[in-house]
Every structure is written in C-alpha cells, then in structure tokens.
Design a protein around this motif. Sequence first.
Motif, PDB file in Angstrom:
ATOM      1  N   GLY A 227      -5.883   3.093 -20.638  1.00 59.68           N
ATOM      2  CA  GLY A 227      -5.275   3.877 -21.792  1.00 59.68           C
ATOM      3  C   GLY A 227      -4.137   4.891 -21.043  1.00 59.68           C
ATOM      4  O   GLY A 227      -3.616   5.263 -21.981  1.00 59.68           O
ATOM      5  N   ALA A 228      -3.983   4.911 -20.084  1.00 57.06           N
ATOM      6  CA  ALA A 228      -2.906   5.881 -19.317  1.00 57.06           C
ATOM      7  C   ALA A 228      -1.779   5.106 -19.617  1.00 57.06           C
ATOM      8  O   ALA A 228      -1.648   3.865 -19.609  1.00 57.06           O
ATOM      9  N   ARG A 229      -0.561   5.956 -19.615  1.00 56.89           N
ATOM     10  CA  ARG A 229       0.763   5.693 -19.716  1.00 56.89           C
ATOM     11  C   ARG A 229       1.355   5.754 -18.434  1.00 56.89           C
ATOM     12  O   ARG A 229       1.472   6.819 -17.984  1.00 56.89           O
ATOM     13  N   HIS A 230       2.157   4.792 -17.785  1.00 54.71           N
ATOM     14  CA  HIS A 230       2.716   4.940 -16.323  1.00 54.71           C
ATOM     15  C   HIS A 230       4.157   4.673 -16.687  1.00 54.71           C
ATOM     16  O   HIS A 230       4.460   3.787 -17.398  1.00 54.71           O
ATOM     17  N   PRO A 231       4.965   5.554 -16.051  1.00 60.30           N
ATOM     18  CA  PRO A 231       6.359   5.574 -16.444  1.00 60.30           C
ATOM     19  C   PRO A 231       7.115   4.316 -15.805  1.00 60.30           C
ATOM     20  O   PRO A 231       8.063   3.849 -16.292  1.00 60.30           O
ATOM     21  N   GLU A 232       6.472   3.675 -14.841  1.00 62.79           N
ATOM     22  CA  GLU A 232       7.150   2.423 -14.075  1.00 62.79           C
ATOM     23  C   GLU A 232       6.013   1.131 -14.257  1.00 62.79           C
ATOM     24  O   GLU A 232       5.030   1.517 -13.857  1.00 62.79           O
ATOM     25  N   LEU A 233       6.587   0.155 -14.487  1.00 61.28           N
ATOM     26  CA  LEU A 233       5.830  -0.839 -14.360  1.00 61.28           C
ATOM     27  C   LEU A 233       6.197  -1.568 -12.972  1.00 61.28           C
ATOM     28  O   LEU A 233       7.341  -2.122 -12.812  1.00 61.28           O
ATOM     29  N   PRO A 234       5.234  -1.653 -11.965  1.00 65.38           N
ATOM     30  CA  PRO A 234       5.419  -2.169 -10.831  1.00 65.38           C
ATOM     31  C   PRO A 234       5.754  -3.837 -11.060  1.00 65.38           C
ATOM     32  O   PRO A 234       5.269  -4.403 -11.654  1.00 65.38           O
ATOM     33  N   MET A 235       6.807  -4.224 -10.028  1.00 65.57           N
ATOM     34  CA  MET A 235       7.277  -5.565 -10.233  1.00 65.57           C
ATOM     35  C   MET A 235       6.847  -6.237  -8.920  1.00 65.57           C
ATOM     36  O   MET A 235       7.494  -7.419  -8.529  1.00 65.57           O
ATOM     37  N   SER A 236       6.248  -5.559  -8.009  1.00 62.89           N
ATOM     38  CA  SER A 236       5.655  -6.122  -6.869  1.00 62.89           C
ATOM     39  C   SER A 236       4.410  -5.473  -6.185  1.00 62.89           C
ATOM     40  O   SER A 236       4.272  -4.022  -6.454  1.00 62.89           O
ATOM     41  N   TYR A 237       3.732  -6.155  -5.585  1.00 58.39           N
ATOM     42  CA  TYR A 237       2.584  -5.651  -4.864  1.00 58.39           C
ATOM     43  C   TYR A 237       2.542  -6.367  -3.452  1.00 58.39           C
ATOM     44  O   TYR A 237       3.221  -7.322  -3.452  1.00 58.39           O
ATOM     45  N   THR A 238       1.820  -5.726  -2.323  1.00 54.03           N
ATOM     46  CA  THR A 238       1.845  -6.321  -1.202  1.00 54.03           C
ATOM     47  C   THR A 238       0.500  -6.039  -0.497  1.00 54.03           C
ATOM     48  O   THR A 238       0.030  -5.107  -0.705  1.00 54.03           O
ATOM     49  N   ALA A 239       0.243  -6.966   0.392  1.00 55.69           N
ATOM     50  CA  ALA A 239      -0.903  -7.085   1.219  1.00 55.69           C
ATOM     51  C   ALA A 239      -0.613  -6.477   2.386  1.00 55.69           C
ATOM     52  O   ALA A 239       0.561  -6.464   2.970  1.00 55.69           O
ATOM     53  N   GLU A 240      -1.265  -5.392   2.908  1.00 53.98           N
ATOM     54  CA  GLU A 240      -1.185  -4.642   4.522  1.00 53.98           C
ATOM     55  C   GLU A 240      -1.347  -5.554   5.506  1.00 53.98           C
ATOM     56  O   GLU A 240      -0.791  -5.521   6.437  1.00 53.98           O
ATOM     57  N   ALA A 241      -2.369  -6.282   5.445  1.00 52.29           N
ATOM     58  CA  ALA A 241      -2.638  -7.230   6.389  1.00 52.29           C
ATOM     59  C   ALA A 241      -3.200  -8.466   5.984  1.00 52.29           C
ATOM     60  O   ALA A 241      -3.636  -8.914   4.752  1.00 52.29           O
ATOM     61  N   PRO A 242      -3.220  -9.690   6.653  1.00 53.38           N
ATOM     62  CA  PRO A 242      -3.913 -11.039   6.109  1.00 53.38           C
ATOM     63  C   PRO A 242      -5.282 -10.638   6.033  1.00 53.38           C
ATOM     64  O   PRO A 242      -6.020  -9.713   6.726  1.00 53.38           O
ATOM     65  N   ALA A 243      -6.039 -11.544   5.375  1.00 57.88           N
ATOM     66  CA  ALA A 243      -7.435 -11.439   4.552  1.00 57.88           C
ATOM     67  C   ALA A 243      -8.284 -11.239   5.956  1.00 57.88           C
ATOM     68  O   ALA A 243      -9.246 -10.782   5.921  1.00 57.88           O
TER      69      ALA A 243
END
Length: 169
Positions: free
Chosen positions: A13-29
């Motif tokens: 229910g929280a409001r966040h000022p920005e909708l992320p348009m990308s996500y990233t994985a720091e390392a291979p699985a």
Amino acid sequence: MASDLELTCSGCGARHPELPMSYTAEAPAVWDAGFADADDCLLSSDQCVIRAEHYFVKGLVEIPVLGTDDVFSWGVWVSLSRANFSRAADLWDQPGRESEEPYFGWLTTELTVYPETTLNLKTLVHTRPVGERPFVELEPTAHPLAVEQRNGITMERVREIATAVRHAP
C-alpha cells in the motif's frame, strides 16, 4: 493524480515516487560468494568467470512498454562458450564491436516474477557500441519472458513486476 511513473504498491500500500523501469542481477545464479577470493574466478560488473571453466557476460533483456516510448529491462547474465567469451573480451573496448555476429548463450539469471524458471533459456547476445551493455535476445518460445520481449508489456505489468520484486522472499 498519480503519474504513470509512480507506484502505489499493491503488496504493502505504500506510494513510491518512481516506478523502476529496470532491475539487475549482481551475479549469475551459479555464483557463490566463496568464489570471490579464488584465483580462477572473477566477478565484475560486466563479466564473470567461474573456476576458469564457466564464462558469463551481463546484458539486457529489453521489453517495450506498450503505448509509450519506454523500455523495461532486466539486467541478466548469460553463459557463453569459452571461445565466444574470449572473443567478446578481446573486443570489449574496440570501436565497431557492434558489427560482431551475436553469440549463443544460456540465460543464467532466475527472474522469480515468472511462473516458470528463466534459467537456461536460449539466447543470442548482441554486442553494442563500447560503453553499452549487450542486448539479450531470447529464443522465440512460449515462455512468458520471451512472449513479453516479443509482444511488449503494459505499464500495469511494470507495476506488477515492481510489486513482486519489492516483496520477493
């Protein structure tokens, strides 16, 4: 009135000022923190080597956002053959590298927002100009990620992803 780029999280229910348009994985699985000090392992922001036997590059699965000029992206890791990894590394800082033929690889990032595993999806890694991450093209299958890359997603789907990522276990 809420902006298209704001997020009111359906999970908390929280409001966040920005909708992320990308996500990233720091390392291979398959990366393990124990590899960090090994001489035959490397993890940088763009490349990964495990036990001098497994080779990975980081790239972007880009998904058009329907009705906008926006692109949603996943920063993912793709395994390459030793030969293709060596070739990509040799050309890493070379102008004109984007004319290289794409490299075959296997997706090695688990994106848990999809109902089916994303591990080991077939890809083609397209090199871009120096300073730009490679473009990762998924094999055109019925996997939901591949369908989204081909057909695009709505801004509502971007919001669903944001909520799922924020509240991932």
